[in-house]
Design a protein around this motif. Structure first.
Motif, PDB file in Angstrom:
ATOM      1  N   LEU A  56       0.828  -1.205   0.000  1.00 40.32           N
ATOM      2  CA  LEU A  56       0.000   0.000   0.000  1.00 40.32           C
ATOM      3  C   LEU A  56       0.863   1.256   0.000  1.00 40.32           C
ATOM      4  O   LEU A  56       0.566   2.238  -0.688  1.00 40.32           O
ATOM      5  CB  LEU A  56      -0.932  -0.006   1.213  1.00 40.32           C
ATOM      6  N   GLN A  61      -0.434   5.033  -0.805  1.00 40.80           N
ATOM      7  CA  GLN A  61      -1.611   5.174   0.041  1.00 40.80           C
ATOM      8  C   GLN A  61      -1.176   5.510   1.461  1.00 40.80           C
ATOM      9  O   GLN A  61      -0.172   4.996   1.950  1.00 40.80           O
ATOM     10  CB  GLN A  61      -2.430   3.880   0.035  1.00 40.80           C
ATOM     11  N   ILE A  63      -1.281   4.889   4.930  1.00 39.03           N
ATOM     12  CA  ILE A  63      -1.713   3.821   5.837  1.00 39.03           C
ATOM     13  C   ILE A  63      -1.738   4.267   7.298  1.00 39.03           C
ATOM     14  O   ILE A  63      -2.236   3.537   8.162  1.00 39.03           O
ATOM     15  CB  ILE A  63      -0.804   2.584   5.699  1.00 39.03           C
ATOM     16  N   SER A 187      -7.980  -3.431   2.453  1.00 45.66           N
ATOM     17  CA  SER A 187      -6.545  -3.722   2.500  1.00 45.66           C
ATOM     18  C   SER A 187      -5.871  -3.103   3.719  1.00 45.66           C
ATOM     19  O   SER A 187      -5.065  -3.755   4.401  1.00 45.66           O
ATOM     20  CB  SER A 187      -5.865  -3.227   1.222  1.00 45.66           C
ATOM     21  N   ILE A 188      -6.198  -1.854   4.014  1.00 38.95           N
ATOM     22  CA  ILE A 188      -5.581  -1.178   5.168  1.00 38.95           C
ATOM     23  C   ILE A 188      -5.988  -1.848   6.472  1.00 38.95           C
ATOM     24  O   ILE A 188      -5.142  -2.101   7.349  1.00 38.95           O
ATOM     25  CB  ILE A 188      -5.963   0.314   5.185  1.00 38.95           C
TER      26      ILE A 188
END
Length: 312
Positions: A56, A61, A63, A187-188
């Motif tokens: 990520l 992104q 996170i 996903s996070i």
């Protein structure tokens, strides 16, 4: 060129197959190493969590944004320790005590428990199709545990206990992080859940030492350990990717090949034997889950969230 639908079908079938393979691979590891369930789980959660979060970060992104909101990171910690770690530990321990197929089938009872929970929460009776599915799941569980004879229970009390905890755990970590996933993305939440769960288990398990684990592994068992981690992570990524091209119902139904793959691989590779009624019980449980994906969209969404977290 292949159509987007064909691509989605390939992704979900590949992802479900990889997850079905991971159970027998874990069982093989326990057969040929001295790794405990906690040893394996610490390694798996830490490496998979770091891999997802680093991926990520690589795609730029943020996170760390979730840690600015106390209410959200408290929910995240509960999910990581009670949901992610609890469910994964129960699943791995069921594999360790019994076998991969039994653990996978108990895991598939999760949507049934979710259906019952939602019916109680909303004070609304289940639909006719849901009643049939619940009845089929209970019948399948009876056959799985007893092989058709209550006097000759084929699973140990420990296996039954951890199997039930597996179903409860997966139901919990499907329902609890729903608002977090909606806010931050799957996903996070799963990445942090795995990493925090791994850190928690590492701190709790004072007997775990990386040097000891390294000394107990041979080249073949180390390779298998890496394959298990890679297959589980790829399974998660392929499932998430397939949702771009297929409906929730399609992905839920196709993911039901997981226990079938686990059963075939266990019988051929690990020489596992199952009673006729146990195999029939497995079919009942799979059919129950397929039924639950059909009647209501809410059931579909719930099952989708379950699969996203399992395949990590």
């Amino acid at each position: 060129m292949k159509s987007p639908r064909h691509l989605g079908l390939m992704m979900i079938i590949s992802g479900a197959t990889l997850w079905g393979l991971s159970g027998p691979m874990i069982q093989w590891l326990f057969n040929y190493t001295e790794l405990s369930s906690t040893d394996f789980l610490v390694i798996r959660l830490l490496l998979a969590g770091m891999f997802i979060l680093c991926s990520l970060l690589f795609t730029k992104q943020n996170i760390f944004e979730i840690w600015k909101y106390p209410r959200h990171w408290i929910q995240l910690l509960i999910f990581a320790i009670v949901g992610m770690l609890g469910a994964q530990y129960a699943f791995i321990e069921t594999v360790h005590i019994s076998n991969a197929v039994t653990a996978t089938l108990f895991q598939f009872l999760g949507p049934v428990l979710i259906t019952i929970y939602i019916a109680i929460q909303h004070k609304k009776l289940p639909s006719f199709m849901q009643v049939i599915a619940i009845s089929a799941a209970l019948t399948g569980t009876y056959f799985l545990i007893t092989n058709g004879s209550i006097e000759n229970i084929v699973l140990s009390k420990q296996a039954i206990l951890f199997g039930i905890l597996t179903a409860v755990g997966f139901a919990f970590y499907t329902l609890h992080p729903a608002s977090l996933i909606k806010q931050w993305g799957t996903s996070i939440i799963v990445g942090w859940g795995m990493l925090l769960g791994g850190i928690s288990l590492f701190l709790y398990n004072q007997e775990f030492h990386f040097r000891y684990v390294a000394n107990t592994l041979t080249m073949s068992t180390f390779s298998m350990l890496i394959l298990v981690i890679i297959s589980g992570t790829l399974s998660f990524l392929l499932y998430i990717g397939s949702l771009k091209y297929l409906s929730a119902t399609e992905t839920s139904i196709l993911s039901s090949i997981e226990p079938l793959v686990a059963a075939i691989v266990s019988i051929i590779w690990l020489n596992e034997s199952f009673g006729a009624y146990q195999l029939l019980g497995g079919i009942f449980i799979i059919v129950a889950v397929v039924f639950l994906t059909m009647p209501e969209k809410s059931s579909n969404r719930t099952h989708v969230r379950k699969e996203e977290t399992l395949s990590a």
